[in-house]
Design an enzyme around this catalytic site. Structure first.
Site, mmCIF file in Angstrom:
data_model
loop_
_atom_site.group_PDB
_atom_site.id
_atom_site.type_symbol
_atom_site.label_atom_id
_atom_site.label_comp_id
_atom_site.label_asym_id
_atom_site.label_seq_id
_atom_site.Cartn_x
_atom_site.Cartn_y
_atom_site.Cartn_z
ATOM 1 N N ASN A 239 -10.285 22.700 9.187
ATOM 2 C CA ASN A 239 -9.265 21.690 8.881
ATOM 3 C C ASN A 239 -9.826 20.272 8.740
ATOM 4 O O ASN A 239 -9.411 19.512 7.867
ATOM 5 C CB ASN A 239 -8.138 21.724 9.911
ATOM 6 C CG ASN A 239 -8.619 21.506 11.329
ATOM 7 O OD1 ASN A 239 -9.762 21.805 11.669
ATOM 8 N ND2 ASN A 239 -7.764 20.969 12.166
ATOM 9 N N GLU B 93 -11.453 23.969 22.417
ATOM 10 C CA GLU B 93 -10.334 23.146 21.959
ATOM 11 C C GLU B 93 -9.565 24.003 20.981
ATOM 12 O O GLU B 93 -10.043 24.287 19.882
ATOM 13 C CB GLU B 93 -10.852 21.865 21.305
ATOM 14 C CG GLU B 93 -9.789 20.768 21.214
ATOM 15 C CD GLU B 93 -9.040 20.784 19.903
ATOM 16 O OE1 GLU B 93 -7.929 21.366 19.893
ATOM 17 O OE2 GLU B 93 -9.541 20.249 18.914
ATOM 18 N N CYS C 297 -4.195 20.678 15.030
ATOM 19 C CA CYS C 297 -3.773 21.334 16.263
ATOM 20 C C CYS C 297 -2.919 20.429 17.145
ATOM 21 O O CYS C 297 -2.138 20.904 17.961
ATOM 22 C CB CYS C 297 -4.994 21.831 17.042
ATOM 23 S SG CYS C 297 -6.266 20.574 17.240
ATOM 24 N N GLU D 147 -13.192 16.544 25.066
ATOM 25 C CA GLU D 147 -14.100 16.026 24.051
ATOM 26 C C GLU D 147 -13.765 14.572 23.723
ATOM 27 O O GLU D 147 -12.829 13.988 24.268
ATOM 28 C CB GLU D 147 -14.022 16.887 22.786
ATOM 29 C CG GLU D 147 -14.563 18.293 22.988
ATOM 30 C CD GLU D 147 -14.659 19.068 21.701
ATOM 31 O OE1 GLU D 147 -15.785 19.413 21.299
ATOM 32 O OE2 GLU D 147 -13.598 19.330 21.088
#
Length: 489
Positions: free
Chosen positions: A161, A258, A292, A470
């Site tokens: 993405n 993630e 997301c 992150e």
């Protein structure tokens, strides 16, 4: 493996190899994968269809490079990271066009979001690495020392993405910490990642960064299960994560994950409805909803539900769908036909569950792009939280609107999700905003804004949205390991 020699046609090379031990090489299996532009359907380039033997060569190169790289001076690694940032800046306009051509997103979005954020990762971690150090602990009869050492060879697997940003998010902290890397990008959208490695390959000693392309079942399992890999970093779907965790368990190595999200965007009666509607529309169409962290569940207090929905529909209807290269376009093409068809399937699911399509709900026709994978941005109203469209990650320009009356019941529904990655609360009542944010089971919460991520803030999820943090100093802990040394006096 043989060295690949290829020519450039337009933005891309005709064919890209694996990058192993500082060289561009063909796959030992001999196969390739053709990539195309999702807006036009035209072919862009071929990449290698890797296999386990390619993975073995890449891991061996990373393992051989690790001793020297892990002992390199911090200032040496810092200067390399800063030079990567400088090179990305110098070619940012070109990289934005490449990301648009391979991914379908607008050039404008790639220019104002993807490139600055990717550059920022290398800039941030070039400085953050200086705060990575051991400690001295004093005892009456001994001294205790702790050292933080690079963990070793790292397997990094990234999605399609936002590939350039994802590669930067993974590479920057790993290199800063002194790890060596084998990177596997998505086989559908990865050309900017390959171009990034072409741009920076000469800065790094051979074997420090390696890249293998190919299908997950051929490359991913072999990489994660390799006995010389010491850590896995993954961004992608929860279903794929379960497989990766299983593979990594064979060697009992740590992972950071993630994963997916179904984030709640909560609108209270006291909110600025105009700004909330504008931002909800941005969340719907940003990166075509292939995010997301998208606020794809909008919970609206019933007393302002109709007024908000009217404003929300008006904002979404003003979005221009079309040629990703045009500055005025806000919604480009879906990244792949599989994703395009998946999202359309949810339109039928929504109707079958009794939801209403307030706007959108169909493919979009764009002049001069008959083969383009375009969808109209879609708002679903009359949604209940137990519907599939409110529980499953659609990963497209689709947002569900859910009415609420009671705050505690609303929060129960907000938290009634397998995910917990992001979310927002819109309220001009400071106590209410704090109260709701405190009770949301999610890793990132915005108040009266969305998609505002200042550099250095940790990002990660609750529940099936993953583990690890992150975009901040926190991730350096996961790329290092602590050693204790005890010295008696």
């Amino acid at each position: 493996m043989s060295t690949i020699e290829t020519t450039r046609t337009g933005l891309f090379l005709d064919e890209y190899g694996h990058f192993i031990n500082g060289e561009w090489v063909s796959s030992q299996g001999g196969g390739t994968i053709a990539l195309s532009n999702p807006a036009t359907g035209r072919a862009l380039a071929k990449i290698q269809a890797g296999n386990a033997r390619d993975v073995q060569a890449a891991v061996a190169a990373a393992k051989a490079a690790f001793p020297a790289w892990s002992r390199s001076r911090i200032e040496e690694r810092q200067e390399i990271l800063l030079e990567i940032a400088r090179r990305l800046k110098a070619r940012s306009a070109e990289f934005a066009r490449m990301e648009s051509a391979n991914n379908g997103k607008t050039v404008t979005e790639a220019t104002i979001h993807d490139l600055p954020e990717a550059i920022g990762q290398f800039e941030y971690f070039s400085g953050a690495v200086y705060s990575l150090h051991g400690e001295t602990r004093d005892y009456p009869d001994l001294i205790g020392l702790t050292h933080r050492e690079p963990i070793g060879v790292v397997a990094q697997i990234i999605p399609w993405n936002v590939p350039l940003l994802m590669a930067s998010m993974k590479l920057a902290p790993a290199l800063a910490a002194g790890c060596t890397v084998v990177l596997k990008p998505a086989e559908t959208v990865c050309l900017t990642v390959l171009e990034l490695i072409r741009e920076i390959g000469d800065l790094l000693p051979p074997g420090v960064v390696n890249l293998v392309t190919g299908y997950g079942q051929d490359v991913g399992e072999a990489l994660v299960a390799h006995p010389d890999v010491r850590k896995v970093a993954f961004t992608g779907s929860t279903a794929t994560a379960r497989k990766i965790i299983e593979y990594a368990a064979r060697n009992t190595i740590p992972q950071t994950m993630e994963l997916g999200g179904k984030s709640a965007n909560i609108i209270c009666a006291s909110a600025d409805l105009d700004e909330a509607a504008r931002t909800a529309a941005l969340s719907t169409v940003f990166n075509k909803g292939e995010v997301c962290m998208a606020g794809s569940r909008v919970f609206v207090e019933r007393s302002v539900h109709d007024a908000f929905l009217e404003k929300f529909v008006r904002e979404v209807d003003s979005v221009q769908v079309g040629d990703p290269s045009h500055a005025e376009t806000r919604l480009g093409a879906m990244s792949s036909r599989a994703q395009y068809e998946k999202v359309q399937g949810y339109f039928d699911i929504a109707r079958g569950e009794g939801a209403e399509i307030a706007t959108g709900g169909t493919a979009a026709t764009v002049a001069d792009f008959p083969d383009g994978l375009f969808l109209k941005p879609t708002i679903l109203s009359g949604v209940r939280n137990d519907m599939r469209v409110a529980q499953e990650e659609i990963f497209g320009p689709v947002t569900s609107v859910i009415a609420w009356d009671d705050e505690s019941e609303m929060l129960r529904q907000v938290n009634d999700s397998r995910y917990g990655l992001a979310g927002a609360v819109w309220s001009n009542d400071l106590k209410q905003a704090h109260r709701i944010a405190r009770d949301m089971q999610t890793g990132v919460i915005w108040v009266n804004t969305y998609y505002n991520l200042p550099r250095g803030m940790p990002v990660g999820g609750y529940k099936q949205s993953g583990f690890g943090r992150e975009l901040s100093w926190d991730i350096l802990r996961d790329y290092t390991i602590t050693k204790s040394v005890i010295i008696p006096l």
